[in-house]
Scaffold this motif. Structure first.
Motif, PDB file in Angstrom:
ATOM      1  N   LYS A  99      44.919  31.916  30.396  1.00 46.93           N
ATOM      2  CA  LYS A  99      45.658  33.153  30.663  1.00 46.93           C
ATOM      3  C   LYS A  99      46.119  33.195  32.129  1.00 46.93           C
ATOM      4  O   LYS A  99      47.246  33.606  32.426  1.00 46.93           O
ATOM      5  CB  LYS A  99      44.774  34.361  30.341  1.00 46.93           C
ATOM      6  CG  LYS A  99      45.483  35.682  30.373  1.00 46.93           C
ATOM      7  CD  LYS A  99      44.541  36.808  29.923  1.00 46.93           C
ATOM      8  CE  LYS A  99      45.218  38.160  29.992  1.00 46.93           C
ATOM      9  NZ  LYS A  99      44.329  39.257  29.626  1.00 46.93           N
ATOM     10  N   THR A 100      45.256  32.751  33.034  1.00 47.03           N
ATOM     11  CA  THR A 100      45.586  32.736  34.454  1.00 47.03           C
ATOM     12  C   THR A 100      46.701  31.746  34.749  1.00 47.03           C
ATOM     13  O   THR A 100      47.675  32.071  35.445  1.00 47.03           O
ATOM     14  CB  THR A 100      44.333  32.412  35.292  1.00 47.03           C
ATOM     15  OG1 THR A 100      43.306  33.357  34.975  1.00 47.03           O
ATOM     16  CG2 THR A 100      44.626  32.447  36.780  1.00 47.03           C
ATOM     17  N   LEU A 101      46.581  30.547  34.200  1.00 47.28           N
ATOM     18  CA  LEU A 101      47.619  29.530  34.418  1.00 47.28           C
ATOM     19  C   LEU A 101      48.947  29.951  33.790  1.00 47.28           C
ATOM     20  O   LEU A 101      50.018  29.727  34.377  1.00 47.28           O
ATOM     21  CB  LEU A 101      47.161  28.183  33.870  1.00 47.28           C
ATOM     22  CG  LEU A 101      45.929  27.581  34.546  1.00 47.28           C
ATOM     23  CD1 LEU A 101      45.534  26.276  33.877  1.00 47.28           C
ATOM     24  CD2 LEU A 101      46.157  27.394  36.034  1.00 47.28           C
ATOM     25  N   ASP A 102      48.891  30.556  32.616  1.00 47.57           N
ATOM     26  CA  ASP A 102      50.117  31.036  31.963  1.00 47.57           C
ATOM     27  C   ASP A 102      50.791  32.121  32.797  1.00 47.57           C
ATOM     28  O   ASP A 102      52.020  32.155  32.912  1.00 47.57           O
ATOM     29  CB  ASP A 102      49.821  31.567  30.560  1.00 47.57           C
ATOM     30  CG  ASP A 102      49.505  30.463  29.556  1.00 47.57           C
ATOM     31  OD1 ASP A 102      49.752  29.270  29.857  1.00 47.57           O
ATOM     32  OD2 ASP A 102      48.984  30.801  28.477  1.00 47.57           O
ATOM     33  N   TYR A 103      49.988  33.012  33.374  1.00 47.70           N
ATOM     34  CA  TYR A 103      50.556  34.065  34.216  1.00 47.70           C
ATOM     35  C   TYR A 103      51.315  33.449  35.390  1.00 47.70           C
ATOM     36  O   TYR A 103      52.456  33.832  35.690  1.00 47.70           O
ATOM     37  CB  TYR A 103      49.479  35.027  34.726  1.00 47.70           C
ATOM     38  CG  TYR A 103      50.035  35.992  35.743  1.00 47.70           C
ATOM     39  CD1 TYR A 103      50.823  37.062  35.342  1.00 47.70           C
ATOM     40  CD2 TYR A 103      49.821  35.800  37.099  1.00 47.70           C
ATOM     41  CE1 TYR A 103      51.384  37.929  36.281  1.00 47.70           C
ATOM     42  CE2 TYR A 103      50.363  36.653  38.039  1.00 47.70           C
ATOM     43  CZ  TYR A 103      51.145  37.702  37.628  1.00 47.70           C
ATOM     44  OH  TYR A 103      51.711  38.551  38.559  1.00 47.70           O
ATOM     45  N   ILE A 104      50.694  32.493  36.065  1.00 48.98           N
ATOM     46  CA  ILE A 104      51.342  31.855  37.213  1.00 48.98           C
ATOM     47  C   ILE A 104      52.613  31.133  36.774  1.00 48.98           C
ATOM     48  O   ILE A 104      53.670  31.273  37.408  1.00 48.98           O
ATOM     49  CB  ILE A 104      50.365  30.894  37.929  1.00 48.98           C
ATOM     50  CG1 ILE A 104      49.256  31.701  38.619  1.00 48.98           C
ATOM     51  CG2 ILE A 104      51.098  30.012  38.940  1.00 48.98           C
ATOM     52  CD1 ILE A 104      48.117  30.858  39.169  1.00 48.98           C
ATOM     53  N   LYS A 105      52.534  30.391  35.692  1.00 50.84           N
ATOM     54  CA  LYS A 105      53.691  29.619  35.221  1.00 50.84           C
ATOM     55  C   LYS A 105      54.844  30.524  34.793  1.00 50.84           C
ATOM     56  O   LYS A 105      55.997  30.277  35.133  1.00 50.84           O
ATOM     57  CB  LYS A 105      53.270  28.725  34.059  1.00 50.84           C
ATOM     58  CG  LYS A 105      54.390  27.865  33.519  1.00 50.84           C
ATOM     59  CD  LYS A 105      53.905  26.962  32.410  1.00 50.84           C
ATOM     60  CE  LYS A 105      55.038  26.082  31.903  1.00 50.84           C
ATOM     61  NZ  LYS A 105      54.582  25.186  30.845  1.00 50.84           N
ATOM     62  N   ASN A 106      54.542  31.544  34.047  1.00 47.78           N
ATOM     63  CA  ASN A 106      55.597  32.368  33.459  1.00 47.78           C
ATOM     64  C   ASN A 106      56.140  33.452  34.383  1.00 47.78           C
ATOM     65  O   ASN A 106      57.271  33.908  34.197  1.00 47.78           O
ATOM     66  CB  ASN A 106      55.093  33.021  32.167  1.00 47.78           C
ATOM     67  CG  ASN A 106      54.758  31.978  31.124  1.00 47.78           C
ATOM     68  OD1 ASN A 106      55.375  30.919  31.049  1.00 47.78           O
ATOM     69  ND2 ASN A 106      53.755  32.264  30.312  1.00 47.78           N
ATOM     70  N   ASN A 107      55.361  33.873  35.371  1.00 51.36           N
ATOM     71  CA  ASN A 107      55.776  34.996  36.217  1.00 51.36           C
ATOM     72  C   ASN A 107      56.165  34.622  37.638  1.00 51.36           C
ATOM     73  O   ASN A 107      56.734  35.449  38.344  1.00 51.36           O
ATOM     74  CB  ASN A 107      54.678  36.057  36.234  1.00 51.36           C
ATOM     75  CG  ASN A 107      54.522  36.689  34.878  1.00 51.36           C
ATOM     76  OD1 ASN A 107      55.291  37.553  34.504  1.00 51.36           O
ATOM     77  ND2 ASN A 107      53.541  36.228  34.118  1.00 51.36           N
ATOM     78  N   LYS A 108      55.810  33.420  38.078  1.00 49.23           N
ATOM     79  CA  LYS A 108      56.132  32.963  39.437  1.00 49.23           C
ATOM     80  C   LYS A 108      55.767  34.024  40.486  1.00 49.23           C
ATOM     81  O   LYS A 108      56.591  34.430  41.301  1.00 49.23           O
ATOM     82  CB  LYS A 108      57.612  32.617  39.553  1.00 49.23           C
ATOM     83  CG  LYS A 108      58.087  31.560  38.597  1.00 49.23           C
ATOM     84  CD  LYS A 108      59.570  31.336  38.731  1.00 49.23           C
ATOM     85  CE  LYS A 108      60.049  30.386  37.657  1.00 49.23           C
ATOM     86  NZ  LYS A 108      61.500  30.238  37.663  1.00 49.23           N
ATOM     87  N   PRO A 109      54.519  34.493  40.477  1.00 52.66           N
ATOM     88  CA  PRO A 109      54.160  35.587  41.383  1.00 52.66           C
ATOM     89  C   PRO A 109      54.047  35.163  42.839  1.00 52.66           C
ATOM     90  O   PRO A 109      53.733  34.006  43.139  1.00 52.66           O
ATOM     91  CB  PRO A 109      52.777  36.005  40.860  1.00 52.66           C
ATOM     92  CG  PRO A 109      52.191  34.722  40.357  1.00 52.66           C
ATOM     93  CD  PRO A 109      53.370  34.010  39.708  1.00 52.66           C
TER      94      PRO A 109
END
Length: 185
Positions: A99-109
Motif C-alpha cells: 500500500k505504501t509503495l503503491d501510494y508513492i508510485k501512483n501519487n508522486k507525493p
C-alpha cells in the motif's frame, strides 16, 4: 560547466534542450563535446540518519529511493524497498508495504505529502515512544564484518578502532563513493 537535459518525446525520438529552452538536434551535439549530459538515474544521497518533521529516521531516504524507483530513476544497485532499514521502517510504524509503495508510485507525493499520508494510515504507530524505539534500532544497527570491511576498503579507509561501525555512517560512505563514481569521475 553547462548541463543539458535529455528528454524522451513521442515516437522514441530524443531531443536535447539547453537550460534556456533552445532545442538542440542530434547533428548539433558535436559542438557540445565539452558539455556533460545528465544521467537519468540518481544515487540517493539522503542519509538514513535524516528525519523529517515527524522525527522518524530513514523516512526521507525511504521516500526518495521509492520515488526514484517508481520513475525508473534509482541508480543501479540500490533497492527501492530493501530488507534492512526499509523493512524496519515499515514494520516499526505498522505500514503495509504494498500500500505504501503503491501510494508513492501512483501519487508522486512531495515528502511532506508522504508524511501526511503516513499519519492518516489506520494503525500507524507514531507515538513518541515508538518513534524513539525505531530511531534507536536504526542508529544501533551494524553491518556484518564483511560488509563493513568492503565499504571501508572501497572508501580507502582502514578497518581500525577509528572506523565507523554503524550502518548509517557506513552507508553514507558507500553512497558518497557511488555518487562520485557516477557523477564526478
Amino acid at each position: 560547466m553547462v548541463f543539458f537535459f535529455e528528454l524522451n518525446i513521442p515516437l522514441g525520438s530524443k531531443v536535447r534542450i539547453d537550460p534556456s529552452g533552445q532545442k538542440i538536434t542530434k547533428s548539433e551535439t558535436s559542438r557540445f563535446k565539452n558539455y556533460k549530459f545528465m544521467n537519468n538515474t540518481y544515487v540517493p544521497l539522503i542519509s538514513s540518519g535524516s528525519a523529517g518533521p515527524l522525527g522518524v529516521l530513514h523516512m526521507p531516504r525511504f521516500w526518495l529511493k521509492n520515488s526514484l524507483e517508481a520513475r525508473g530513476k534509482l541508480a543501479p544497485g540500490y533497492p527501492g524497498c530493501g530488507k534492512g532499514y526499509d523493512q524496519m521502517l515499515l514494520d516499526g510504524l505498522g505500514l503495509d508495504k504494498q500500500k505504501t509503495l503503491d501510494y508513492i508510485k501512483n501519487n508522486k507525493p512531495t515528502y511532506s505529502q508522504f508524511e501526511a499520508w503516513v499519519k492518516q494510515q489506520p494503525g500507524v504507530k507514531l507515538d513518541k515512544a515508538n518513534i524513539e524505539k525505531l530511531n534507536s534500532a536504526i542508529r544501533g544497527y551494524n553491518h556484518d564484518d564483511a560488509t563493513r570491511k568492503s565499504i571501508l576498503s572501497a572508501s580507502g579507509l582502514q578497518d581500525d578502532a577509528s572506523a565507523f561501525k554503524d550502518a548509517v555512517n557506513l552507508n553514507n560512505l558507500d553512497d558518497w563513493n557511488e555518487f562520485h563514481a557516477a557523477a564526478l569521475k
